[in-house]
Design an enzyme around this catalytic site. Structure first.
Site, PDB file in Angstrom:
ATOM      1  N   LYS A   1       0.852  -1.198   0.000  1.00  0.00           N
ATOM      2  CA  LYS A   1       0.000   0.000   0.000  1.00  0.00           C
ATOM      3  C   LYS A   1       0.885   1.244   0.000  1.00  0.00           C
ATOM      4  O   LYS A   1       1.923   1.271   0.659  1.00  0.00           O
ATOM      5  CB  LYS A   1      -0.895  -0.043   1.239  1.00  0.00           C
ATOM      6  CG  LYS A   1      -1.975   1.025   1.297  1.00  0.00           C
ATOM      7  CD  LYS A   1      -2.868   0.831   2.522  1.00  0.00           C
ATOM      8  CE  LYS A   1      -3.974   1.860   2.603  1.00  0.00           C
ATOM      9  NZ  LYS A   1      -4.822   1.678   3.795  1.00  0.00           N
TER      10      LYS A   1
ATOM     11  N   SER B   1      -9.738   1.456   2.806  1.00  0.00           N
ATOM     12  CA  SER B   1      -8.923   2.266   1.919  1.00  0.00           C
ATOM     13  C   SER B   1      -7.853   1.473   1.168  1.00  0.00           C
ATOM     14  O   SER B   1      -7.281   1.982   0.199  1.00  0.00           O
ATOM     15  CB  SER B   1      -8.242   3.389   2.706  1.00  0.00           C
ATOM     16  OG  SER B   1      -7.344   2.862   3.658  1.00  0.00           O
TER      17      SER B   1
ATOM     18  N   SER C   1      -9.762  -0.880   6.887  1.00  0.00           N
ATOM     19  CA  SER C   1      -9.234  -0.706   5.529  1.00  0.00           C
ATOM     20  C   SER C   1      -8.590  -1.936   4.906  1.00  0.00           C
ATOM     21  O   SER C   1      -8.340  -1.939   3.705  1.00  0.00           O
ATOM     22  CB  SER C   1      -8.232   0.437   5.501  1.00  0.00           C
ATOM     23  OG  SER C   1      -8.938   1.629   5.435  1.00  0.00           O
TER      24      SER C   1
HETATM   25  N1  GLN Z   1     -13.198   3.816   6.464  1.00  0.00           N
HETATM   26  C1  GLN Z   1     -12.439   4.159   7.626  1.00  0.00           C
HETATM   27  C2  GLN Z   1     -12.022   5.602   7.597  1.00  0.00           C
HETATM   28  O1  GLN Z   1     -12.209   6.235   6.595  1.00  0.00           O
HETATM   29  C3  GLN Z   1     -11.271   3.250   7.792  1.00  0.00           C
HETATM   30  C4  GLN Z   1     -10.053   3.663   7.091  1.00  0.00           C
HETATM   31  C5  GLN Z   1      -8.851   2.812   7.385  1.00  0.00           C
HETATM   32  O2  GLN Z   1      -8.946   1.755   8.009  1.00  0.00           O
HETATM   33  N2  GLN Z   1      -7.687   3.323   7.002  1.00  0.00           N
HETATM   34  O3  GLN Z   1     -11.520   6.119   8.553  1.00  0.00           O
END
Ligand code: GLN
Length: 487
Positions: free
Chosen positions: A80, A155, A179
């Site tokens: 990532k 994400s 994410s």
């Molecule tokens: N959807 C969550 C957020 O936007 C989780 C994001 C993540 O785990 N990086 O904060």
């Protein structure tokens, strides 16, 4: 040689070691596959092909010379784009860092290289990890391999979509509130969010450091074990890490048959999910019943406040973490001449996308004098109450079972107009981050439209082995490994 990209990582490294094919031959197949497929998916931001081929040759040389190789010998791994790899761009899918090249490796990268894994590229994501769809990327959205008109989840969308579309066998993601697990569910792959403190965060660009962990995404639970064993453990550069005494393992069929875990079912969340997901999860529950598992429906009283608490804590930490992108320490470079300080600074900060700006504003607000007690402290209280409820549950149970996401993947653009609708989708995943507990998402089936969904298992701290055992049992009983998206 043609279909080598379908093999799982553990099979690949065995075959390379046994001389069935070379690491160079395999990596070349993977490079061709990425070149053919990724134009439809958009999962890569940076490709590291020349290095990958060169590294594969070195590994082949080691094997020919009879030297010992690591457990990831010859396996290409995507990372990532918020995890630093020396010499490669680390954009966090943001214009702010579009030119930033990392001068050092994250600890997890060092560990992978020691085990002869090959870093093949950097993967697309929501900007700075903020989002659940991978649409908030300065490099365009990631597309779901099962239907490219649909979101891949986020994400870590690039990490899940690249594995699901058979471009690479293993990737790394980061999970602050789901994410890793959300895109794993949307793309039909396995995603593990380890216990907080299991994996070093050194070299991960922080979004919300008290919640997040780096973790692996693979197509089979068999591949989670070697990569998780590689990246977990104590690191002097991250003082929240712990030493793990026993590495995880895949148990034999006989050993698995003997296991009987006590499983708590979060029925309220199962029932509130999309009906196709709920019935797929019920099928898994029936399977456990048949195997005489002790199952019990449980209710958590404090869940109504979980999303609010998560978004207060995550944005508060984000507003502080992202203050370093000020064009002095890190960030967008523009010629300062002709600007006085304020406009220079605001020009730099305007490089953030709208969702990141929204989070910084919200985070600054909940931390400001007068609101700190009203919002931030209350959120921390809710967090400790949720943690207490979970710890109580784990005095009676080994595993908590629920869907990974309440919904199936949806169309690109469909949920962009209302951010709160997207935030609410995180309820099922954020609980593991608020409590620091390990959680895994494994493929659980497909809707009648052919869209995937996952089942989520949560265990007590440092009990990843229990997640792996149950995931293994499920993978053997309901095998989705031979289902591939048509690409
Ligand atoms: N959807 C969550 C957020 O936007 C989780 C994001 C993540 O785990 N990086 O904060």
């Amino acid at each position: 040689m043609k279909e080598l990209f379908k093999l799982s990582a553990n099979v690949v490294s065995d075959k390379i070691r046994n001389g069935e094919f070379t690491a160079e031959e395999y990596v070349s197949v993977i490079v061709d596959r990425i070149n053919k497929v990724d134009k439809h998916i958009n999962s890569f931001i940076t490709k590291n092909f020349e290095y990958a081929i060169e590294r594969a040759r070195e590994i082949d040389k080691k094997i020919r010379g009879g030297e010992k190789t690591g457990i990831l010998a010859g396996v290409p791994i995507g990372v990532k784009d918020n995890i630093c790899v020396k010499g490669l761009k680390n954009t966090c899918a943001s214009k702010m860092l579009s030119e930033y090249i990392s001068p050092y490796n994250a600890t997890v990268i060092e560990q992978i290289e020691k085990q002869d894994g090959i870093i093949i590229g950097k993967l697309n994501m929501d900007e700075f990890g903020m989002g659940s769809t991978s649409e908030f990327s300065a490099y365009g959205p990631v597309r779901n391999p099962w239907n490219t008109q649909f979101v891949a989840g986020g994400s870590s969308g690039g990490s899940a979509a690249s594995v699901s579309s058979l471009q690479i066998p293993i990737s790394l993601g980061s999970d602050t509130g789901g994410s890793i697990r959300c895109p794993a569910s949307f793309c039909s792959v396995v995603g593990l969010k380890p216990t907080y403190g299991s994996v070093s965060r050194s070299g991960l660009v922080s979004y919300s450091n008290s919640l997040e962990q780096i973790g692996p995404i693979t197509r089979t639970i068999f591949d989670i074990v070697p990569i998780f064993n590689t990246i977990s453990g104590e690191d002097a550069k991250d003082n929240t890490t712990y030493t793990r005494n026993d590495p995880c393992k895949i148990k034999s069929d006989q050993e698995l048959q003997k296991i009987s875990l006590k499983v708590a079912l979060l029925s309220e969340l199962i029932d509130s999910s999309d009906f196709q997901i709920a019935s797929g999860i019920q099928e898994k529950i029936n399977f456990l019943k048949k195997h005489h598992y002790h199952l019990e429906e449980v209710k958590l009283s404090i869940l109504d406040y979980a999303v609010a608490a998560y978004y207060i804590i995550a944005t508060a930490e984000a507003s502080s973490n992202l203050s370093r992108f000020d064009n002095l320490r890190y960030g967008y470079y523009s010629n300062p001449e002709g600007y006085e300080w304020k406009s220079y600074f605001s020009k730099a900060r305007s490089m953030f996308g709208d969702e990141v700006k929204r989070r910084i504003l919200l985070g600054s607000y909940v931390l400001s004098a007068g609101y700190f007690g009203k919002y931030y402290q209350k959120a921390q209280l809710v967090r400790s109450l949720i943690r207490q409820e979970f710890l109580n549950l784990f005095t009676k149970f080994d595993i908590i079972l629920l869907p990974t996401m309440p919904v199936l993947p949806f169309r690109l653009g469909e949920k962009l107009s209302n951010p709160v609708d997207l935030y609410n989708l995180d309820l099922f995943t954020i609980i593991a981050n608020l409590t620091g507990l390990p959680a895994i998402s494994i493929p659980a089936g497909f809707s009648k439209e052919g869209l995937p969904y996952g089942v989520q298992l949560i265990a007590n701290a440092f009990e990843e082995q229990k997640l792996i055992d149950l995931a293994c049992l499920f993978e053997k009983a309901f095998d989705y490994r031979e289902c591939y998206p048509c690409l």
